[in-house]
Design an enzyme around this catalytic site. Structure first.
Site, mmCIF file in Angstrom:
data_model
loop_
_atom_site.group_PDB
_atom_site.id
_atom_site.type_symbol
_atom_site.label_atom_id
_atom_site.label_comp_id
_atom_site.label_asym_id
_atom_site.label_seq_id
_atom_site.Cartn_x
_atom_site.Cartn_y
_atom_site.Cartn_z
ATOM 1 N N ILE A 1 0.866 -1.181 0.000
ATOM 2 C CA ILE A 1 0.000 0.000 0.000
ATOM 3 C C ILE A 1 0.902 1.230 0.000
ATOM 4 C CG2 ILE A 1 -1.840 1.222 1.230
ATOM 5 C CD1 ILE A 1 -2.431 -1.564 2.622
ATOM 6 N N GLU A 2 0.921 1.934 -1.134
ATOM 7 C CA GLU A 2 1.837 3.079 -1.266
ATOM 8 C C GLU A 2 1.150 4.371 -0.846
ATOM 9 O OE1 GLU A 2 3.473 2.852 -5.256
ATOM 10 O OE2 GLU A 2 4.685 1.113 -4.670
ATOM 11 N N CYS B 1 12.021 -7.464 1.297
ATOM 12 C CA CYS B 1 13.035 -6.436 1.569
ATOM 13 C C CYS B 1 13.613 -6.634 2.977
ATOM 14 C CB CYS B 1 12.427 -5.037 1.420
ATOM 15 S SG CYS B 1 11.371 -4.545 2.798
ATOM 16 N N GLU C 1 4.215 -7.979 2.846
ATOM 17 C CA GLU C 1 4.526 -8.906 3.937
ATOM 18 C C GLU C 1 4.124 -8.311 5.278
ATOM 19 O OE1 GLU C 1 6.406 -7.818 1.497
ATOM 20 O OE2 GLU C 1 8.108 -9.119 1.078
ATOM 21 N N CYS D 1 4.818 -2.563 2.915
ATOM 22 C CA CYS D 1 5.006 -3.738 2.062
ATOM 23 C C CYS D 1 3.917 -4.784 2.310
ATOM 24 C CB CYS D 1 6.358 -4.391 2.349
ATOM 25 S SG CYS D 1 7.776 -3.425 1.867
HETATM 26 N N1 THU Z 1 7.472 -4.040 -1.630
HETATM 27 C C1 THU Z 1 6.803 -5.019 -0.948
HETATM 28 O O1 THU Z 1 5.560 -5.000 -0.876
HETATM 29 N N2 THU Z 1 7.526 -5.989 -0.332
HETATM 30 C C2 THU Z 1 8.882 -6.048 -0.337
HETATM 31 O O2 THU Z 1 9.450 -6.916 0.323
HETATM 32 C C3 THU Z 1 9.659 -5.100 -1.127
HETATM 33 C C4 THU Z 1 8.912 -3.971 -1.710
HETATM 34 C C5 THU Z 1 6.709 -2.985 -2.296
HETATM 35 C C6 THU Z 1 6.834 -1.634 -1.644
HETATM 36 C C7 THU Z 1 6.564 -0.711 -2.810
HETATM 37 O O3 THU Z 1 5.164 -0.509 -2.911
HETATM 38 C C8 THU Z 1 7.029 -1.483 -4.034
HETATM 39 O O4 THU Z 1 7.141 -2.831 -3.625
HETATM 40 C C9 THU Z 1 8.340 -1.019 -4.603
HETATM 41 O O5 THU Z 1 9.322 -0.930 -3.623
#
Ligand code: THU
Length: 136
Positions: free
Chosen positions: A43-44, A90, A55, A53
């Site tokens: 969710i950005e 990440c 997870e 993220c």
């Molecule tokens: N993102 C995740 O949802 N999980 C991760 O482990 C790495 C990154 C998402 C965050 C952001 O919305 C997009 O991927 C790019 O970084």
């Protein structure tokens, strides 16, 4: 639960991603020790640093429902319509996992229900920093 079932739920969760800035859609499905699955998507936010993220969405949903024991998580993501490469969690998400999961917690990184890798948390976050490093 079969790995492929968990991956299927992660792929479904991915469709709900809110990612107008990166265009990256990520889905996760987390299995608790009592057999309940919590899903999550990324969710950005226009204030980029507030992005959550997939997870962590799944973990926080489960934790806020009172779950403390976890078995395995499936993660799938990428910018394409269908995932094309393994999308590993990440560092921040690995650290969140280490707060609540043991070294043997399993992380599936999936392109599809047939094409995936399985790693332990210890493999993805060796020499980790945790509660034991700052408490007696
Ligand atoms: N993102 C995740 O949802 N999980 C991760 O482990 C790495 C990154 C998402 C965050 C952001 O919305 C997009 O991927 C790019 O970084």
């Amino acid at each position: 639960m079969e790995n492929r079932e968990l991956i299927k739920l992660a792929l479904e969760a991915r469709k709900k991603a809110y990612s107008p800035y990166s265009g990256c859609k990520v889905g996760a499905a987390l299995l608790t020790a009592d057999g309940i699955v919590y899903t999550g998507c990324n969710i950005e936010n226009a204030s980029y640093g507030l992005t959550v993220c997939a997870e962590r969405t799944a973990f926080f949903k489960a934790l806020s429902d009172g779950h403390k024991d976890f078995e395995i998580i499936a993660v799938t993501g990428g910018r394409e319509e269908k995932p094309e490469t393994y999308f590993y969690p990440c560092g921040a998400c690995r650290q969140i996992m280490s707060e609540f999961c043991g070294a043997d917690f399993k992380i599936i990184t999936a392109v599809s229900e047939e094409d995936y890798t399985v790693n332990s948390l210890n493999e993805l976050l060796p020499f980790s920093f945790g509660r034991e490093d700052i408490t007696d």
